[in-house]
Motif scaffolding. Structure first.
Motif, short mmCIF file in Angstrom:
data_model
loop_
_atom_site.label_atom_id
_atom_site.label_comp_id
_atom_site.label_asym_id
_atom_site.label_seq_id
_atom_site.Cartn_x
_atom_site.Cartn_y
_atom_site.Cartn_z
N ILE A 96 10.14 -0.10 -1.19
CA ILE A 96 11.27 0.78 -0.91
C ILE A 96 11.56 1.72 -2.08
CG2 ILE A 96 13.22 -0.62 -1.73
CD1 ILE A 96 14.49 0.07 1.11
N ALA A 97 11.14 1.34 -3.27
CA ALA A 97 11.34 2.22 -4.43
C ALA A 97 10.43 3.44 -4.40
CB ALA A 97 11.12 1.45 -5.73
N ALA A 98 9.43 3.43 -3.51
CA ALA A 98 8.48 4.54 -3.43
C ALA A 98 8.80 5.52 -2.31
CB ALA A 98 7.06 4.00 -3.24
N LEU A 99 9.97 5.35 -1.66
CA LEU A 99 10.32 6.18 -0.51
C LEU A 99 11.27 7.29 -0.94
CD1 LEU A 99 10.94 3.38 2.16
CD2 LEU A 99 8.78 4.37 1.38
N PRO A 100 10.82 8.53 -0.91
CA PRO A 100 11.70 9.63 -1.33
C PRO A 100 12.76 9.96 -0.30
CG PRO A 100 9.61 10.49 -0.53
CD PRO A 100 9.49 9.00 -0.51
N ALA A 149 0.83 -1.22 0.00
CA ALA A 149 0.00 0.00 0.00
C ALA A 149 0.85 1.26 0.00
CB ALA A 149 -0.92 0.00 1.23
N VAL A 150 2.12 1.14 0.39
CA VAL A 150 2.97 2.32 0.54
C VAL A 150 3.04 3.19 -0.72
CG1 VAL A 150 5.36 3.07 0.92
CG2 VAL A 150 4.31 1.40 2.46
N ASP A 199 1.13 11.34 0.38
CA ASP A 199 2.03 12.25 1.10
C ASP A 199 3.45 11.69 1.07
OD1 ASP A 199 3.49 13.73 2.94
OD2 ASP A 199 1.81 13.95 4.33
N PRO A 200 4.39 12.37 0.38
CA PRO A 200 5.76 11.84 0.29
C PRO A 200 6.46 11.75 1.64
CG PRO A 200 5.63 14.06 -0.66
CD PRO A 200 4.23 13.61 -0.41
N LYS A 201 6.12 12.64 2.56
CA LYS A 201 6.76 12.58 3.88
C LYS A 201 6.34 11.32 4.63
CE LYS A 201 7.74 15.16 8.11
NZ LYS A 201 7.65 13.95 8.96
#
Length: 215
Positions: free
Chosen positions: A130-134, A93-94, A99-101
């Motif tokens: 993990i590829a979606a974590l800025p 779901a991530v 919201d990027p934060k």
């Protein structure tokens, strides 16, 4: 009201099985545009969707909406971490969380799960998430590169690596990584070389090669 109709629509589509996936994704985009307080008002419905839906995608939509409603993943994470299926759903779901934060704050929780070999569904979901974590793209790229080199969930890791923006690809990793990807591609049976995983990996190898210095 609009949210009630959306949630009812998600429930009906969930009953139709995998064929409903494209429409589910469209409705999820509408649902997750709602304000946190609007989503919070539908908590009971969202919790039901996240727990009881037959499709993983529907459950994941519900979990992404609950995180958005709370403005934090803390509560959902605590509920999910004791259940591997629930945790895998939350990880998948991530990328839906707008919201990027909120996404970036999950790096310390998700990164250790890349090595969760005793729970392959959780490990594979963490590789995707993990590829979606800025904000930590370079570190995450190196972690996934290590999985590719070790042969751990290689197809999932390659698919996730390809989602990073090219500007985040560390050039020092390219030479070693492209060699491993090429060896993997050569090992794939000819009959399987029309599959999506192979085609995506081949494109990724070509993109990696473009970072190498020209001799």
């Amino acid at each position: 009201d609009t949210l009630a109709e959306l949630l009812a629509g998600l429930g009906e589509l969930d009953k139709k099985g995998e064929d409903a996936t494209p429409v589910l994704r469209e409705l999820s985009a509408l649902l997750l545009q709602a304000k946190p307080e609007e989503l919070a008002a539908k908590r009971a419905d969202l919790e039901k969707i996240s727990a009881d839906s037959q499709l993983g995608l529907t459950r994941q939509i519900g979990r992404a909406a609950l995180v958005a409603a709370d403005g934090s993943a803390e509560s959902e994470w605590k509920k999910a971490e004791a259940d591997s299926q629930a945790l895998a759903d939350l990880l998948l779901a991530v990328p839906m969380i707008r919201d990027p934060k909120l996404r970036g704050d999950l790096y310390p929780r998700i990164e250790p799960l890349l090595g969760k070999s005793d729970q392959p569904d959780v490990q594979k979901a963490a590789i995707t998430a993990i590829a979606a974590l800025p904000g930590r793209e370079t570190d995450a790229f190196k972690k996934l590169s290590g999985l590719v080199r070790s042969g751990t969930e290689r197809a999932a890791a390659l698919a996730s690596l390809a989602r990073f923006p090219k500007k985040a690809w560390p050039k020092e990793e390219a030479a070693a990584l492209v060699e491993h990807v090429v060896k993997y591609l050569q090992s794939v049976p000819v009959a399987d070389r029309t599959q999506e995983d192979f085609i995506n990996a081949m494109q990724f190898a070509a993109d990696l090669a473009s970072l190498l210095p020209v001799e």
